[in-house]
Design a protein around this motif. Structure first.
Motif, PDB file in Angstrom:
ATOM      1  N   THR A  11       0.830  -1.201   0.000  1.00 60.08           N
ATOM      2  CA  THR A  11       0.000   0.000   0.000  1.00 60.08           C
ATOM      3  C   THR A  11       0.864   1.249   0.000  1.00 60.08           C
ATOM      4  O   THR A  11       0.566   2.222  -0.712  1.00 60.08           O
ATOM      5  CB  THR A  11      -0.949   0.000   1.215  1.00 60.08           C
ATOM      6  N   ALA A  12       1.951   1.242   0.764  1.00 61.55           N
ATOM      7  CA  ALA A  12       2.864   2.392   0.778  1.00 61.55           C
ATOM      8  C   ALA A  12       3.504   2.600  -0.588  1.00 61.55           C
ATOM      9  O   ALA A  12       3.635   3.734  -1.065  1.00 61.55           O
ATOM     10  CB  ALA A  12       3.942   2.186   1.845  1.00 61.55           C
ATOM     11  N   CYS A  13       3.879   1.503  -1.242  1.00 64.97           N
ATOM     12  CA  CYS A  13       4.461   1.585  -2.582  1.00 64.97           C
ATOM     13  C   CYS A  13       3.480   2.228  -3.551  1.00 64.97           C
ATOM     14  O   CYS A  13       3.828   3.155  -4.300  1.00 64.97           O
ATOM     15  CB  CYS A  13       4.838   0.180  -3.041  1.00 64.97           C
ATOM     16  N   HIS A  14       2.228   1.789  -3.514  1.00 65.34           N
ATOM     17  CA  HIS A  14       1.233   2.332  -4.436  1.00 65.34           C
ATOM     18  C   HIS A  14       0.822   3.752  -4.074  1.00 65.34           C
ATOM     19  O   HIS A  14       0.462   4.539  -4.959  1.00 65.34           O
ATOM     20  CB  HIS A  14       0.015   1.415  -4.476  1.00 65.34           C
ATOM     21  N   ALA A  15       0.880   4.104  -2.794  1.00 65.21           N
ATOM     22  CA  ALA A  15       0.620   5.492  -2.413  1.00 65.21           C
ATOM     23  C   ALA A  15       1.653   6.407  -3.054  1.00 65.21           C
ATOM     24  O   ALA A  15       1.332   7.513  -3.513  1.00 65.21           O
ATOM     25  CB  ALA A  15       0.634   5.639  -0.893  1.00 65.21           C
ATOM     26  N   GLY A  16       2.899   5.951  -3.113  1.00 61.45           N
ATOM     27  CA  GLY A  16       3.930   6.721  -3.804  1.00 61.45           C
ATOM     28  C   GLY A  16       3.667   6.847  -5.292  1.00 61.45           C
ATOM     29  O   GLY A  16       3.919   7.900  -5.889  1.00 61.45           O
ATOM     30  N   HIS A  17       3.157   5.767  -5.904  1.00 61.30           N
ATOM     31  CA  HIS A  17       2.776   5.852  -7.313  1.00 61.30           C
ATOM     32  C   HIS A  17       1.701   6.921  -7.522  1.00 61.30           C
ATOM     33  O   HIS A  17       1.750   7.697  -8.492  1.00 61.30           O
ATOM     34  CB  HIS A  17       2.238   4.501  -7.796  1.00 61.30           C
TER      35      HIS A  17
END
Length: 211
Positions: free
Chosen positions: A188-194
Motif C-alpha cells: 500500500t505504501a508503494c502504491h501510495a507513492g505511485h
C-alpha cells in the motif's frame, strides 16, 4: 531543518499481491481451506493486542494517503493514465481493493470460500469498466478496508493462513497474519507513492511538501 507537512488542508476523505512486484490476473484455485474455528491462534473474543494495533495504525496511515492524494480529482482525471505503463489512479485503487485488501485478508488469511471463488470474476482489477462510477471504486476500497479490519482485529498476529494460491506464487512465502499485514503495509505504501507521482503530473498537487 527539514520538515514534512501535508499540502493544503490535508485530505478530507473518510476512511472508516498478486505480488508486491507484479500484477498477475487472479485465477480460481481449487486448494483446501483451513477451518479457522479449529485454529488455536484464532480467538474470536479478544481485545486487539498491541502488535496488531500498531501494525494496523501503520496500514491505516497508508490507506489515508491513498485516498487523500486523490481528494478533489474529477472522474476523468481519476481514469486518465499519466505514465507510460498505462495504469490510472482509479485502476490502482481497484487493484488495492480487490487484489490487496480483499485478496490477502479475506481470501489468503481468512480462507473465505465465497471470496476465493469470486477472485476470477474480474480478470484484471487494474482496468476499471467504463460504466463503473469512480465513486463506486473508491467506496469499494473503503468497504474492503473495513472488512479487512474486522478480520484482523479478531485474530492474533501469529495466526496461520487458511489458504495459499500455489498457482500464483508457488510455495508460501508468508505464513502468519503478521506476515500478511507487513506485506500489505509495504504494498500500500508503494502504491501510495505511485499515486503521489500521478497526482503531481495531473495537476501539480503534492501530498508531502518540504518546507
Amino acid at each position: 531543518m527539514w520538515a514534512c507537512r501535508p499540502e493544503g488542508d490535508g485530505p478530507t476523505t473518510k476512511i472508516p499481491d498478486r505480488s508486491l512486484y507484479t500484477a498477475l490476473p487472479m485465477r480460481r484455485c481449487s486448494v483446501a481451506v483451513t477451518d479457522k474455528k479449529n485454529d488455536p491462534a484464532w480467538p474470536r473474543d479478544i481485545s486487539v493486542d498491541t502488535e496488531i494495533r500498531t501494525l494496523l495504525s501503520f496500514l491505516n496511515g497508508q490507506r489515508r494517503h491513498v485516498l487523500g492524494i486523490l481528494d478533489g480529482l474529477e472522474a476523468d482525471a481519476l481514469r486518465k493514465p499519466v505514465l507510460p505503463s498505462g495504469w490510472s489512479c482509479l485502476g490502482l485503487v481497484q487493484h488495492l481493493a480487490l487484489d490487496v485488501e480483499r485478496f490477502w485478508f479475506r481470501a489468503v488469511f481468512l480462507g473465505d470460500r465465497d471470496v476465493i471463488d469470486a477472485l476470477g470474476d474480474i480478470e484484471d482489477a487494474w482496468q476499471v469498466a467504463s460504466g463503473t462510477p469512480a465513486a463506486d471504486v473508491l467506496d469499494r476500497y473503503r468497504a474492503e478496508t473495513e472488512l479487512a479490519d474486522a478480520v484482523v482485529t479478531a485474530a492474533a498476529a501469529d495466526a496461520s493462513l487458511a489458504w495459499w494460491p500455489h498457482d500464483l506464487f508457488g510455495e508460501p512465502h508468508l505464513h502468519t497474519l503478521r506476515d500478511v499485514l507487513l506485506h500489505v503495509i509495504t504494498e500500500t505504501a508503494c502504491h501510495a507513492g505511485h499515486l503521489d507521482a500521478a497526482r503531481e503530473l495531473i495537476d501539480g498537487r503534492r501530498w508531502m511538501v518540504l518546507t
